[in-house]
Design a protein around this motif. Sequence first.
Motif, PDB file in Angstrom:
ATOM      1  N   GLN A 212       0.961  -1.175  -0.031  1.00 23.27           N
ATOM      2  CA  GLN A 212      -0.137   0.089  -0.116  1.00 23.27           C
ATOM      3  C   GLN A 212       0.870   1.175  -0.172  1.00 23.27           C
ATOM      4  O   GLN A 212       1.659   1.382   0.704  1.00 23.27           O
ATOM      5  CB  GLN A 212      -0.863   0.071   1.241  1.00 23.27           C
ATOM      6  N   PHE A 213       0.444   2.209  -0.842  1.00 20.06           N
ATOM      7  CA  PHE A 213       1.184   3.445  -0.999  1.00 20.06           C
ATOM      8  C   PHE A 213       0.737   4.185   0.337  1.00 20.06           C
ATOM      9  O   PHE A 213      -0.310   4.284   0.894  1.00 20.06           O
ATOM     10  CB  PHE A 213       0.624   4.201  -2.061  1.00 20.06           C
ATOM     11  N   GLU A 214       1.824   4.798   1.212  1.00 19.05           N
ATOM     12  CA  GLU A 214       1.760   5.479   2.336  1.00 19.05           C
ATOM     13  C   GLU A 214       2.396   6.755   2.246  1.00 19.05           C
ATOM     14  O   GLU A 214       3.428   6.899   1.649  1.00 19.05           O
ATOM     15  CB  GLU A 214       2.378   4.575   3.429  1.00 19.05           C
ATOM     16  N   LEU A 215       2.196   7.870   3.167  1.00 15.90           N
ATOM     17  CA  LEU A 215       2.843   8.958   3.510  1.00 15.90           C
ATOM     18  C   LEU A 215       3.350   9.059   4.713  1.00 15.90           C
ATOM     19  O   LEU A 215       2.376   8.800   5.756  1.00 15.90           O
ATOM     20  CB  LEU A 215       1.997  10.264   3.003  1.00 15.90           C
ATOM     21  N   ARG A 216       4.454   9.303   5.146  1.00 19.86           N
ATOM     22  CA  ARG A 216       4.915   9.295   6.422  1.00 19.86           C
ATOM     23  C   ARG A 216       5.780  10.392   6.466  1.00 19.86           C
ATOM     24  O   ARG A 216       6.528  10.817   5.651  1.00 19.86           O
ATOM     25  CB  ARG A 216       5.630   7.848   6.999  1.00 19.86           C
ATOM     26  N   ALA A 217       5.776  10.991   7.869  1.00 20.95           N
ATOM     27  CA  ALA A 217       6.510  12.425   8.065  1.00 20.95           C
ATOM     28  C   ALA A 217       7.703  11.835   8.629  1.00 20.95           C
ATOM     29  O   ALA A 217       7.793  10.922   9.893  1.00 20.95           O
ATOM     30  CB  ALA A 217       5.964  13.238   8.702  1.00 20.95           C
ATOM     31  N   VAL A 302      -4.731  10.840  -2.315  1.00 16.49           N
ATOM     32  CA  VAL A 302      -4.143   9.622  -2.967  1.00 16.49           C
ATOM     33  C   VAL A 302      -5.435   8.532  -3.274  1.00 16.49           C
ATOM     34  O   VAL A 302      -6.450   8.285  -2.822  1.00 16.49           O
ATOM     35  CB  VAL A 302      -3.451   8.782  -1.778  1.00 16.49           C
ATOM     36  N   SER A 303      -5.259   8.253  -4.523  1.00 18.39           N
ATOM     37  CA  SER A 303      -6.371   7.291  -5.171  1.00 18.39           C
ATOM     38  C   SER A 303      -5.713   6.366  -6.255  1.00 18.39           C
ATOM     39  O   SER A 303      -4.525   6.301  -6.653  1.00 18.39           O
ATOM     40  CB  SER A 303      -7.378   8.196  -6.048  1.00 18.39           C
ATOM     41  N   GLY A 330       6.148  10.063  -8.193  1.00 11.11           N
ATOM     42  CA  GLY A 330       5.204  10.033  -7.412  1.00 11.11           C
ATOM     43  C   GLY A 330       4.045   8.967  -7.467  1.00 11.11           C
ATOM     44  O   GLY A 330       3.051   9.133  -6.840  1.00 11.11           O
ATOM     45  N   VAL A 331       4.240   8.183  -8.746  1.00  8.16           N
ATOM     46  CA  VAL A 331       3.171   7.042  -9.052  1.00  8.16           C
ATOM     47  C   VAL A 331       3.637   5.908  -8.994  1.00  8.16           C
ATOM     48  O   VAL A 331       4.748   5.548  -9.079  1.00  8.16           O
ATOM     49  CB  VAL A 331       2.390   7.454 -10.270  1.00  8.16           C
ATOM     50  N   TYR A 332       2.825   4.879  -8.481  1.00  2.87           N
ATOM     51  CA  TYR A 332       2.962   3.577  -8.339  1.00  2.87           C
ATOM     52  C   TYR A 332       2.086   2.704  -8.957  1.00  2.87           C
ATOM     53  O   TYR A 332       0.906   3.007  -9.310  1.00  2.87           O
ATOM     54  CB  TYR A 332       3.175   3.328  -6.568  1.00  2.87           C
ATOM     55  N   VAL A 333       2.467   1.341  -9.652  1.00  2.70           N
ATOM     56  CA  VAL A 333       1.646   0.508 -10.377  1.00  2.70           C
ATOM     57  C   VAL A 333       1.031  -0.434  -9.538  1.00  2.70           C
ATOM     58  O   VAL A 333       1.907  -1.164  -8.733  1.00  2.70           O
ATOM     59  CB  VAL A 333       2.505  -0.162 -11.573  1.00  2.70           C
ATOM     60  N   LEU A 361      -2.840   2.996 -11.382  1.00  2.65           N
ATOM     61  CA  LEU A 361      -1.785   3.917 -10.809  1.00  2.65           C
ATOM     62  C   LEU A 361      -2.186   4.434  -9.470  1.00  2.65           C
ATOM     63  O   LEU A 361      -3.421   4.826  -9.240  1.00  2.65           O
ATOM     64  CB  LEU A 361      -1.450   5.104 -11.670  1.00  2.65           C
ATOM     65  N   VAL A 362      -1.353   4.336  -8.456  1.00  5.33           N
ATOM     66  CA  VAL A 362      -1.518   5.081  -7.034  1.00  5.33           C
ATOM     67  C   VAL A 362      -0.562   5.925  -6.816  1.00  5.33           C
ATOM     68  O   VAL A 362       0.343   5.926  -7.372  1.00  5.33           O
ATOM     69  CB  VAL A 362      -1.389   3.768  -6.218  1.00  5.33           C
TER      70      VAL A 362
END
Length: 562
Positions: A212-217, A302-303, A330-333, A361-362
């Motif tokens: 899963q695509f994630e954002l972390r700080a 994110v979608s 910035g995109v992932y398959v 794309l994610v």
Amino acid sequence: MDWFTETLRHYPEIAIFLSLGIGYWVGGKSFKGFALGSVTATLLAAVLIGQLGIIVSPQVKSVFFLMFLFAVGYGVGPQFVRGIAKDGIPQAIFAAIECVLCLASAWVAAKIAGYDIGSAAGLYAGSQTISASMGLATDAINRLNLPPDQVKTMLDAMPTAYAVTYIFGTIGSAILLAQVGPWLLRIDLVAVCKEYEATYGGSTGEGQQWHQFELRAFGVPSDSPVAGQTVGQAEALEPSGYRLFVERIRRNGKIEEAKLDFILEPGDIVAVGGQRNQLIGALGSRGTEVDDPELLAVASEVSGVDVFVSNKDVDGKTLAELASLPAARGVYVRAIRRGPTETPIPVLANTTLQRGDTITLVGRTQDINFAAAALGNIDRPSNIADVAFIGFAITIGALIGAIVFKVAGIPLTLSTAGGALVAGIIAGWIRAIHPTFGRIPEPTVWFMNSVGLNVFIAVIGLTAGPGFVAGLRHLGISLFLWGIFATSVPLILSMFIAKYLFRFHPAILLGACAGARTTTAALGMICDAAGSQVPGLGYTVTYAVGNTLLTIWGMFLVMLLK
């Protein structure tokens, strides 16, 4: 009961819908993994109802059969053209050879057993599970200029032979390819698929899994290697195979969007996007993770978006090659689907994209839009079909197919059905190149394909119903045995041809055999046995060629036996 019978006779359209209802309901049921399928169940239901003496206009089945064939061609068009014209040529040639073997085995069985043309055409259609071939065979039989009663006898025998041979054609082909095939070829299917994934950019443990695509700080300490680097330089520090992107930055309490030339400083808090395992491995030891909900609010953008690949500049390029392009930042398959069966394609570094693929794309919305523009067009959900395109394409194809050429006094023609199939192939290929028109949503394609074929089958069953039982009694168990022969011989021979003549990779070899025989059930069993979607890489081109040739062979078989 008499009222019901008379009503069906007076309104045969009710009998058609009753056959469809029973067929789809019964065909959808399974017992220990086995299901008749909608086509066979509809045929059997129509045959039973046909015992009441239902008369249906033959024009009904012609209309729906043209619709079905166009949908088949539309679905396989991109892969068929690609297979003929580009790097899929070896697979296309292999598919053609396997299709010839399928035709030859049915011809041999019919000649030795002494079956008439109708029984032979049904045996071929059932043993190769290619229901559509009965339509072209019907057209060819009607053109033989035989007495009407003889033509009727042949046409009535066709669905009988089809029904008897179809069951082993479906189950037998799946068992031969998924279970017997690896043993015959001495292939450890799980091992070769893992080896393929490792060779072409996957991991041996989770080659197919999308994390899963994630954002972390993370905070940027003074001793961090990224301090004093631009965003672009910081992203480039990651080892090969790691795709991490700085999305936003908080500096002195203010949030800014990250640009490639933005210089990172100690004390910055950066929102880094990527796959979960890579984020932890790459950044977990470099800085302190920070809980900053406002900075991470970008996650709401994110979608996952489906993109229809149509740009010729990316056609044939690997995911690794595309990952280095600016548009890929910035995109992932998440997934790749290919062909009319939407075959899942493994997401590996060396997986190649093809025009006509649908890629999920994610990433952030703005990044996805940028990437989609480079790949093709966002495939936004829509229930509107370009009916004008469908109508004109079928009309043109059928008109061309209706033209009769005489060679040495022998009339040759595609027939309107063959013309509709070719028109569908061309239309599907054009759609893959120019996706701005000619859209037929997936549910519509399914309806044209499934319901179009099943209405055709229902009419055949209703018409042939009275002679079905007598025909089955006449042909007997020998028909079932000859069906086993016609199913098994081409598959066994083609497996060895694929291994020793074409030298296909063992991981995709069985998928290629399943595609050329257009047996989706076998592909499912192969992938289950392999624990991988890799066999699907051999399925798409061979399916496109096989679906076309096996359908046309219905007409060729009649010509060979006349």
